[in-house]
Design a protein around this motif. Structure first.
Motif, PDB file in Angstrom:
ATOM      1  N   VAL A  97       0.858  -1.180   0.000  1.00 44.76           N
ATOM      2  CA  VAL A  97       0.000   0.000   0.000  1.00 44.76           C
ATOM      3  C   VAL A  97       0.895   1.230   0.000  1.00 44.76           C
ATOM      4  CG1 VAL A  97      -1.632   1.337   1.407  1.00 44.76           C
ATOM      5  CG2 VAL A  97      -1.927  -1.140   1.142  1.00 44.76           C
ATOM      6  N   GLN A  98       0.567   2.211  -0.849  1.00 44.70           N
ATOM      7  CA  GLN A  98       1.430   3.386  -0.957  1.00 44.70           C
ATOM      8  C   GLN A  98       1.259   4.336   0.226  1.00 44.70           C
ATOM      9  OE1 GLN A  98       0.536   6.671  -3.573  1.00 44.70           O
ATOM     10  NE2 GLN A  98       2.589   6.607  -4.458  1.00 44.70           N
ATOM     11  N   ARG A  99      -0.002   4.547   0.637  1.00 44.17           N
ATOM     12  CA  ARG A  99      -0.252   5.506   1.707  1.00 44.17           C
ATOM     13  C   ARG A  99      -1.316   4.993   2.661  1.00 44.17           C
ATOM     14  NH1 ARG A  99       2.087  10.666   0.199  1.00 44.17           N
ATOM     15  NH2 ARG A  99       2.839  10.480  -1.931  1.00 44.17           N
ATOM     16  N   ALA A 100      -1.051   5.207   3.938  1.00 49.96           N
ATOM     17  CA  ALA A 100      -1.982   4.812   4.988  1.00 49.96           C
ATOM     18  C   ALA A 100      -2.742   6.045   5.464  1.00 49.96           C
ATOM     19  CB  ALA A 100      -1.233   4.173   6.159  1.00 49.96           C
ATOM     20  N   ILE A 101      -4.037   5.874   5.645  1.00 50.70           N
ATOM     21  CA  ILE A 101      -4.900   6.993   6.054  1.00 50.70           C
ATOM     22  C   ILE A 101      -5.300   6.791   7.508  1.00 50.70           C
ATOM     23  CG2 ILE A 101      -7.037   8.236   5.583  1.00 50.70           C
ATOM     24  CD1 ILE A 101      -6.898   6.822   2.745  1.00 50.70           C
ATOM     25  N   ASP A 122       5.802  11.004   3.690  1.00 50.67           N
ATOM     26  CA  ASP A 122       4.948  11.036   2.501  1.00 50.67           C
ATOM     27  C   ASP A 122       4.022   9.835   2.397  1.00 50.67           C
ATOM     28  OD1 ASP A 122       5.789  13.489   1.534  1.00 50.67           O
ATOM     29  OD2 ASP A 122       7.438  12.616   0.396  1.00 50.67           O
ATOM     30  N   GLN A 123       3.911   9.035   3.452  1.00 52.70           N
ATOM     31  CA  GLN A 123       3.040   7.866   3.393  1.00 52.70           C
ATOM     32  C   GLN A 123       1.876   7.932   4.378  1.00 52.70           C
ATOM     33  OE1 GLN A 123       6.331   4.665   3.486  1.00 52.70           O
ATOM     34  NE2 GLN A 123       4.880   3.874   1.983  1.00 52.70           N
ATOM     35  N   ILE A 124       1.833   8.984   5.173  1.00 50.65           N
ATOM     36  CA  ILE A 124       0.756   9.120   6.156  1.00 50.65           C
ATOM     37  C   ILE A 124      -0.164  10.264   5.748  1.00 50.65           C
ATOM     38  CG2 ILE A 124       0.142   9.461   8.567  1.00 50.65           C
ATOM     39  CD1 ILE A 124       1.698   6.858   7.989  1.00 50.65           C
ATOM     40  N   VAL A 125      -1.391   9.907   5.430  1.00 50.31           N
ATOM     41  CA  VAL A 125      -2.427  10.877   5.065  1.00 50.31           C
ATOM     42  C   VAL A 125      -3.448  10.900   6.196  1.00 50.31           C
ATOM     43  CG1 VAL A 125      -4.289  11.359   3.434  1.00 50.31           C
ATOM     44  CG2 VAL A 125      -2.092  10.514   2.606  1.00 50.31           C
ATOM     45  N   VAL A 126      -3.944  12.066   6.509  1.00 49.61           N
ATOM     46  CA  VAL A 126      -4.934  12.186   7.583  1.00 49.61           C
ATOM     47  C   VAL A 126      -6.331  12.357   6.999  1.00 49.61           C
ATOM     48  CG1 VAL A 126      -5.698  13.549   9.566  1.00 49.61           C
ATOM     49  CG2 VAL A 126      -3.256  13.143   9.189  1.00 49.61           C
ATOM     50  N   GLY A 127      -7.210  11.454   7.371  1.00 49.14           N
ATOM     51  CA  GLY A 127      -8.600  11.552   6.969  1.00 49.14           C
ATOM     52  C   GLY A 127      -9.379  12.335   8.006  1.00 49.14           C
ATOM     53  N   ILE A 128      -9.929  13.456   7.600  1.00 42.81           N
ATOM     54  CA  ILE A 128     -10.749  14.264   8.506  1.00 42.81           C
ATOM     55  C   ILE A 128     -12.196  14.112   8.073  1.00 42.81           C
ATOM     56  CG2 ILE A 128     -11.272  16.600   9.300  1.00 42.81           C
ATOM     57  CD1 ILE A 128      -8.349  17.274   9.072  1.00 42.81           C
ATOM     58  N   ASP A 129     -12.944  13.402   8.882  1.00 42.06           N
ATOM     59  CA  ASP A 129     -14.349  13.120   8.597  1.00 42.06           C
ATOM     60  C   ASP A 129     -15.188  14.014   9.511  1.00 42.06           C
ATOM     61  OD1 ASP A 129     -13.341  11.090   6.977  1.00 42.06           O
ATOM     62  OD2 ASP A 129     -13.356   9.659   8.629  1.00 42.06           O
ATOM     63  N   ALA A 130     -15.903  14.947   8.886  1.00 42.65           N
ATOM     64  CA  ALA A 130     -16.566  15.986   9.671  1.00 42.65           C
ATOM     65  C   ALA A 130     -18.077  15.853   9.655  1.00 42.65           C
ATOM     66  CB  ALA A 130     -16.173  17.366   9.152  1.00 42.65           C
ATOM     67  N   ARG A 131     -18.648  16.063  10.817  1.00 41.04           N
ATOM     68  CA  ARG A 131     -20.094  16.124  10.982  1.00 41.04           C
ATOM     69  C   ARG A 131     -20.409  17.486  11.595  1.00 41.04           C
ATOM     70  NH1 ARG A 131     -20.722  11.729  13.826  1.00 41.04           N
ATOM     71  NH2 ARG A 131     -21.500  10.325  12.183  1.00 41.04           N
ATOM     72  N   ASN A 132     -21.046  18.360  10.802  1.00 43.33           N
ATOM     73  CA  ASN A 132     -21.325  19.734  11.251  1.00 43.33           C
ATOM     74  C   ASN A 132     -20.051  20.452  11.696  1.00 43.33           C
ATOM     75  OD1 ASN A 132     -24.139  19.404  10.828  1.00 43.33           O
ATOM     76  ND2 ASN A 132     -24.338  18.423  12.831  1.00 43.33           N
ATOM     77  N   GLY A 159       3.573  17.160   9.922  1.00 42.42           N
ATOM     78  CA  GLY A 159       4.165  16.517   8.757  1.00 42.42           C
ATOM     79  C   GLY A 159       3.300  15.578   7.951  1.00 42.42           C
ATOM     80  N   ALA A 160       1.977  15.662   8.084  1.00 39.98           N
ATOM     81  CA  ALA A 160       1.104  14.821   7.265  1.00 39.98           C
ATOM     82  C   ALA A 160       1.314  15.127   5.784  1.00 39.98           C
ATOM     83  CB  ALA A 160      -0.356  15.050   7.640  1.00 39.98           C
ATOM     84  N   ALA A 161       1.125  14.109   4.926  1.00 38.24           N
ATOM     85  CA  ALA A 161       1.343  14.287   3.493  1.00 38.24           C
ATOM     86  C   ALA A 161       0.189  15.014   2.835  1.00 38.24           C
ATOM     87  CB  ALA A 161       1.553  12.932   2.813  1.00 38.24           C
ATOM     88  N   ALA A 162      -1.018  14.811   3.330  1.00 41.18           N
ATOM     89  CA  ALA A 162      -2.210  15.404   2.731  1.00 41.18           C
ATOM     90  C   ALA A 162      -3.383  15.202   3.668  1.00 41.18           C
ATOM     91  CB  ALA A 162      -2.506  14.779   1.372  1.00 41.18           C
ATOM     92  N   ILE A 163      -4.486  15.854   3.336  1.00 39.37           N
ATOM     93  CA  ILE A 163      -5.738  15.723   4.088  1.00 39.37           C
ATOM     94  C   ILE A 163      -6.811  15.190   3.146  1.00 39.37           C
ATOM     95  CG2 ILE A 163      -7.582  16.949   5.307  1.00 39.37           C
ATOM     96  CD1 ILE A 163      -4.977  16.851   6.900  1.00 39.37           C
ATOM     97  N   ILE A 164      -7.537  14.185   3.608  1.00 43.11           N
ATOM     98  CA  ILE A 164      -8.746  13.755   2.916  1.00 43.11           C
ATOM     99  C   ILE A 164      -9.919  14.268   3.741  1.00 43.11           C
ATOM    100  CG2 ILE A 164     -10.182  11.813   2.184  1.00 43.11           C
ATOM    101  CD1 ILE A 164      -7.636  10.191   1.796  1.00 43.11           C
ATOM    102  N   TYR A 165     -10.698  15.153   3.144  1.00 34.38           N
ATOM    103  CA  TYR A 165     -11.814  15.765   3.873  1.00 34.38           C
ATOM    104  C   TYR A 165     -13.134  15.145   3.420  1.00 34.38           C
ATOM    105  CZ  TYR A 165     -15.175  19.068   5.718  1.00 34.38           C
ATOM    106  OH  TYR A 165     -16.250  19.629   6.376  1.00 34.38           O
ATOM    107  N   THR A 166     -13.837  14.558   4.362  1.00 37.62           N
ATOM    108  CA  THR A 166     -15.135  13.947   4.079  1.00 37.62           C
ATOM    109  C   THR A 166     -16.224  14.633   4.884  1.00 37.62           C
ATOM    110  OG1 THR A 166     -14.098  11.783   3.724  1.00 37.62           O
ATOM    111  CG2 THR A 166     -16.475  11.803   4.102  1.00 37.62           C
TER     112      THR A 166
END
Length: 257
Positions: A97-101, A122-132, A159-166
């Motif tokens: 797996v290239q990147r872990a979330i 560069d392999q750790i992405v942070v998933g931010i799952d937002a409710r309101n 140092g996170a590589a990116a953010i996934i915003y849901t």
């Protein structure tokens, strides 16, 4: 902008949840590997896998399916769901797996996330799952008192590589992405942002493409692909497959490729 098909794994099958509700799941395929090959064949340059069993249990639960998908395709795979300790993340990355979330531990144990970012650059992405506007954790079953923007800033600093915003209220609904929340987030951080939740049409993707210059560099698409509301090959042609390493160095945000 990169269009990223989502494959959500539950009991070894490809499913989609409605607003993260495990009781409102719909099976779209019994063979995740076949689905992964299909999306690659239609032009995907990255796959987004979610271990829904792992998210609920607090530890990875679909290693076999994930490993099979990684072996079956030649494009990068990013995976989230139940990744709450170093051992689980290292095991996943060792599968290819290239990147872990990570999500829950970003709220509950940011020190660990910082260590992971240093160990796996560069392999750790942070998933931010937002409710309101507030971050949800533990498979979206709990809502924290931490705001999405506050968490994003902290993750950028460590140092996170990116953010996934849901946007949870949009996820699985085909109601369209939360453009205003994405704009607000892009103004607050310089990290690449991947939009997730509610993408229902080519029009939605074009709306997100308009935010690419602000750092929204990818869009995860789930239900709309499985229902046929979005044709992946057409979407790829329409919005292009912008690669984060091609972002000019003076653009104001880091690369993610």
């Amino acid at each position: 902008m990169e269009v990223i098909p989502a494959i959500d794994l539950l009991d070894g099958q490809c499913v989609r949840l409605y607003q993260g509700d495990y009781q409102r799941s719909e099976v779209f395929g019994e063979n995740p590997v076949e689905m992964a090959r299909r999306w690659e064949g239609e032009g995907a340059t990255r796959l987004h896998l979610v271990d829904l069993d792992g998210a609920k249990q607090g530890k990875p639960a679909n290693h076999s399916a994930i490993a099979s998908i990684v072996k079956a395709v030649s494009i990068p795979v990013q995976v989230g769901g139940g990744l709450r300790d170093r051992a689980g993340i290292a095991q996943l990355l060792n599968l290819g797996v290239q990147r872990a979330i990570v999500g829950t531990i970003a709220v509950e144990n940011p020190e660990l996330v910082e260590e992971l970012c240093q160990e796996f650059p560069d392999q750790i992405v942070v998933g931010i799952d937002a409710r309101n506007g507030q971050v949800a954790t533990r498979g979206w079953l709990e809502t924290s008192q931490v705001s999405a923007i506050e968490l994003a800033k902290k993750m950028e600093d460590i140092g996170a590589a990116a953010i996934i915003y849901t946007d949870i209220h949009r996820d699985g609904t085909l109601a369209g992405p939360n453009l205003e929340a994405l704009r607000e987030l892009s103004r607050a951080i310089a990290l690449p942002i991947i939009a997730s939740g509610g993408v229902s049409s080519l029009t939605d993707l074009l709306s997100l493409l308009a935010l690419e210059s602000q750092g929204v560099c990818g869009a995860i698409v789930g239900r709309a692909l499985y229902t046929g509301d979005i044709d992946l090959a057409e979407a790829v042609r329409a919005v292009g497959q912008g690669r984060w390493q091609d972002v000019p160095p003076d653009s104001g945000f880091s690369t993610f490729a």
